[in-house]
Enzyme design. Structure first.
Site, mmCIF file in Angstrom:
data_model
loop_
_atom_site.group_PDB
_atom_site.id
_atom_site.type_symbol
_atom_site.label_atom_id
_atom_site.label_comp_id
_atom_site.label_asym_id
_atom_site.label_seq_id
_atom_site.Cartn_x
_atom_site.Cartn_y
_atom_site.Cartn_z
ATOM 1 N N SER A 1 2.821 -5.288 -9.901
ATOM 2 C CA SER A 1 3.865 -4.691 -9.063
ATOM 3 C C SER A 1 4.807 -3.844 -9.931
ATOM 4 O O SER A 1 4.371 -2.862 -10.520
ATOM 5 C CB SER A 1 4.601 -5.792 -8.304
ATOM 6 N N HIS B 1 1.410 -2.005 -4.215
ATOM 7 C CA HIS B 1 1.454 -2.407 -2.796
ATOM 8 C C HIS B 1 1.121 -1.184 -1.930
ATOM 9 O O HIS B 1 1.719 -0.946 -0.884
ATOM 10 C CB HIS B 1 2.840 -2.941 -2.428
ATOM 11 N N GLU C 1 -2.847 -4.296 -3.034
ATOM 12 C CA GLU C 1 -2.601 -5.650 -3.515
ATOM 13 C C GLU C 1 -3.916 -6.343 -3.864
ATOM 14 O O GLU C 1 -4.963 -6.062 -3.283
ATOM 15 C CB GLU C 1 -1.841 -6.441 -2.454
#
EC number: 3.4.15.6
Length: 278
Positions: A130, A172, A199
């Site tokens: 992330s 994401h 993801e």
């Protein structure tokens, strides 16, 4: 030009068990020195919990030399202990959270200089999920939501860590509808290639060039090098942008993308250029 010796491993977020196992398989030696950095997590207690959780996750796979490095409002980056630890680490792992915190507390630090030099010159793994993935390049996206990100002024970028140049890594990607902001970013900076990570899906970048996919989802590549017309820079604030001939590729596990050659290929394909395999 000398080839980069280190590897970057970036995950798009979500369940990261596969990422931890991949790092474990790449380092081979269970005694490798792993440093976990949870600076991206805003709350100190949460960051501490996150660091401990990743430390335990590596230890459950047999890694015996895992440490958690605190760098935040109360713990500066460039302490003698931190510099020594980063100088000897085999793996550096950045957790998720807010990538602006990473640039705030580690940007322009001696610690980051050491990481960058070692990535270029040594067999080291720098990994992140992330926010820890998004910060890896020289530029990173930190704002832009849905279709609004195709309006001038709604997509925002800033400096990243610069381990690798001329790419944007967005995370994401499919789950949060981030195609627009990545397309806008590369259209604004056409020397950059956009890499959108879904993801539970990620990339290994080898030699600073070869982007290989791992995980269950799709990696989106957006290439602006063949743009024929762009109104991105001339558009007024709050106006939508117009671009002709953005090129997009969808990669899954078993395929890779060569950044310098702008080349999509299956992993088993090994073309030879000037006597050397790409």
């Amino acid at each position: 030009m000398q080839r980069v010796k280190g590897k970057l491993i970036a995950l798009g977020g979500g369940d990261d068990d596969g990422l931890i196992k991949l790092i474990r398989s790449e380092i081979c030696d269970i005694h490798s020195h792993i440093e976990v950095i949870a600076t991206a997590t805003p709350k100190p207690d949460d960051a501490l919990d996150s660091g401990k959780a990743y430390k335990e996750a590596f230890e459950e796979l047999g890694c015996s030399n895992v440490r958690f490095m605190r760098i935040d409002e109360d713990h500066e980056a460039d302490t003698p202990e931190n510099l020594e630890r980063i100088s000897s680490a085999n793996v550096i792992f950045f957790t998720g959270g807010d990538q602006l915190r990473l640039s705030k507390f580690l940007g322009n630090s001696r610690l980051l200089e050491i990481m960058s030099r070692r990535y270029r010159e040594e067999d080291i793994i720098i990994s992140g999920t992330s926010a820890g993935a998004a910060v890896m390049s020289d530029r990173m996206i930190y704002d832009g939501y849905g279709h609004y990100s195709l309006i001038k002024g709604e997509m925002k970028t800033t400096e990243g860590f610069g381990f690798i140049n001329n790419i944007y890594i967005d995370t994401h990607f499919a789950e949060r509808g981030r195609f627009g902001r990545l397309a806008h970013a590369v259209a604004h900076d056409p020397t950059h290639i956009g890499i959108g990570l879904s993801e539970e899906t990620g990339i290994i970048i080898k030699e600073g060039n070869l982007v290989e996919v791992f995980g269950t989802g799709v990696v989106t590549i957006i290439d602006a090098s063949k743009i024929k017309f762009s109104r991105v820079r001339k558009a007024e604030e709050n106006e939508p942008i117009a671009v002709e001939n953005l090129v997009m590729h969808l990669l899954v596990e078993g395929y890779r993308y060569c950044l310098k050659e702008h080349l999509f290929q299956p992993m088993e394909y090994q073309p030879v250029l000037n006597g050397n395999k790409i």
